[in-house]
Enzyme design. Structure first.
Site, PDB file in Angstrom:
ATOM      1  N   SER A  65      39.436 -84.436  56.860  1.00 49.21           N
ATOM      2  CA  SER A  65      38.803 -83.850  55.676  1.00 49.21           C
ATOM      3  C   SER A  65      39.380 -82.514  55.241  1.00 49.21           C
ATOM      4  O   SER A  65      38.971 -81.985  54.200  1.00 49.21           O
ATOM      5  CB  SER A  65      37.294 -83.718  55.895  1.00 49.21           C
ATOM      6  OG  SER A  65      36.674 -84.982  55.764  1.00 49.21           O
ATOM      7  N   LYS A  68      40.619 -82.470  51.687  1.00 50.33           N
ATOM      8  CA  LYS A  68      39.788 -82.179  50.511  1.00 50.33           C
ATOM      9  C   LYS A  68      40.254 -80.935  49.761  1.00 50.33           C
ATOM     10  O   LYS A  68      39.991 -80.807  48.557  1.00 50.33           O
ATOM     11  CB  LYS A  68      38.326 -82.026  50.922  1.00 50.33           C
ATOM     12  CG  LYS A  68      37.646 -83.323  51.320  1.00 50.33           C
ATOM     13  CD  LYS A  68      36.190 -83.099  51.667  1.00 50.33           C
ATOM     14  CE  LYS A  68      35.463 -84.424  51.911  1.00 50.33           C
ATOM     15  NZ  LYS A  68      35.910 -85.101  53.145  1.00 50.33           N
ATOM     16  N   SER A 113      31.377 -82.265  53.321  1.00 46.30           N
ATOM     17  CA  SER A 113      32.547 -83.081  53.653  1.00 46.30           C
ATOM     18  C   SER A 113      32.288 -84.561  53.363  1.00 46.30           C
ATOM     19  O   SER A 113      32.429 -85.429  54.224  1.00 46.30           O
ATOM     20  CB  SER A 113      32.939 -82.877  55.114  1.00 46.30           C
ATOM     21  OG  SER A 113      34.294 -83.178  55.313  1.00 46.30           O
ATOM     22  N   THR A 205      36.608 -77.912  57.435  1.00 47.96           N
ATOM     23  CA  THR A 205      36.648 -78.682  58.672  1.00 47.96           C
ATOM     24  C   THR A 205      37.383 -80.000  58.466  1.00 47.96           C
ATOM     25  O   THR A 205      37.572 -80.466  57.341  1.00 47.96           O
ATOM     26  CB  THR A 205      35.221 -79.012  59.144  1.00 47.96           C
ATOM     27  OG1 THR A 205      34.545 -79.698  58.087  1.00 47.96           O
ATOM     28  CG2 THR A 205      34.454 -77.756  59.522  1.00 47.96           C
TER      29      THR A 205
END
Length: 268
Positions: A65, A68, A113, A205
């Site tokens: 993630s 992102k 997330s 994260t």
């Protein structure tokens, strides 16, 4: 896991107010037997000043993630997302994380997330555009062969901590080929908190498996800290065996490790 030899390339020498920062974090205790990397880049000095393990920091794995962040830059630049309130409606599919089971904005997408939000953005961008952005960002191995909705999820797209640092340095300095609006919005939605000492933290994260080795899991935390004109980009990544006694997502553990390391360096 393999035995890790901890090597700090350059000892950090900064002051937090009038107090000198610790010379070296307790990497062995923090990573607790895991294969780990921590890296710190001083934006004023234009160089990496801490790199805990050269081999681990150069090793590519799934970005999970943490992808992102470049995806947000792409989506804001392309006009698919307009601002931090850009809305997507939950389709009713039940996901294992409760925060995913509701409508989302760009802010909650990043904070929680939310994978399904990402998986709606990439088809709107299209494969050609995503690959073009990755090439211009010089992002990891740029390999999207795993598919528009899966490549960054323990699949074909791979990136090392060294490469994550280079990407975040260009992101924070606004040296990537996207609009000012894309930079501003992505920085806004990656804000995490302000520490009691006044350090402003942005970060993301990432949790996932080692590609092709589902018994190994990865925890990422990549970000930026700033206070009174001092700015640093950092990355933490560790690899651990499953099952782990800690049931939190591995990225959450990497975030906690990062805050501990930064605090020991006087940077949080």
């Amino acid at each position: 896991m393999s035995k890790v030899i901890w090597t700090v390339v350059v000892v950090l020498a900064v002051t937090a107010g009038s107090r000198a920062a610790a010379a070296e974090p307790e990497f062995k205790a923090i990573f607790a037997g895991r294969d780990g990397c921590f890296e710190l880049y001083d934006l004023a000095a234009n160089k990496v000043i801490v790199r805990s393990d050269a081999a681990q920091c150069a090793r590519r794995t799934t970005p999970a993630s943490t992808f992102k962040v470049p995806l947000a830059l792409m989506a804001f630049d392309a006009g698919i997302l307009q601002d931090e309130n850009s809305f997507m409606k939950w389709d009713g599919t039940h996901y294992p994380r409760d925060p995913w089971n509701q409508d989302q904005t760009a802010t909650t997408w990043m904070q929680n997330s939310v994978v399904w939000y990402s998986q709606r953005l990439t088809p709107k961008l299209g494969m050609a555009k995503v690959k073009d952005y990755l090439a211009r960002f010089d992002y990891g191995n740029r390999d999207m062969s795993g598919g528009l909705t899966r490549a960054w999820l323990s699949s074909s797209l791979q990136i090392s901590p060294d490469e994550q640092v280079r990407f975040w340095v260009k992101f924070w300095r606004e040296e990537l080929p996207v609009s000012k609006h894309a930079f501003a919005m992505t920085k806004k939605i990656t804000f995490v908190d302000t520490s009691p000492a006044g350090w402003v933290l942005n970060g993301k994260t990432g949790s996932g498996d080692v590609t092709g080795k589902p018994t190994l899991w990865i925890g990422w935390y990549v970000g930026h800290v700033e206070r009174e004109g001092k700015q640093y980009v950092f990355v933490t990544r560790y690899v651990d065996v499953r099952p782990s006694p800690d049931e939190r997502p591995s990225g959450f553990i990497a975030r906690e490790m990062s805050k501990t390391i930064l605090a020991q360096l006087g940077l949080y």
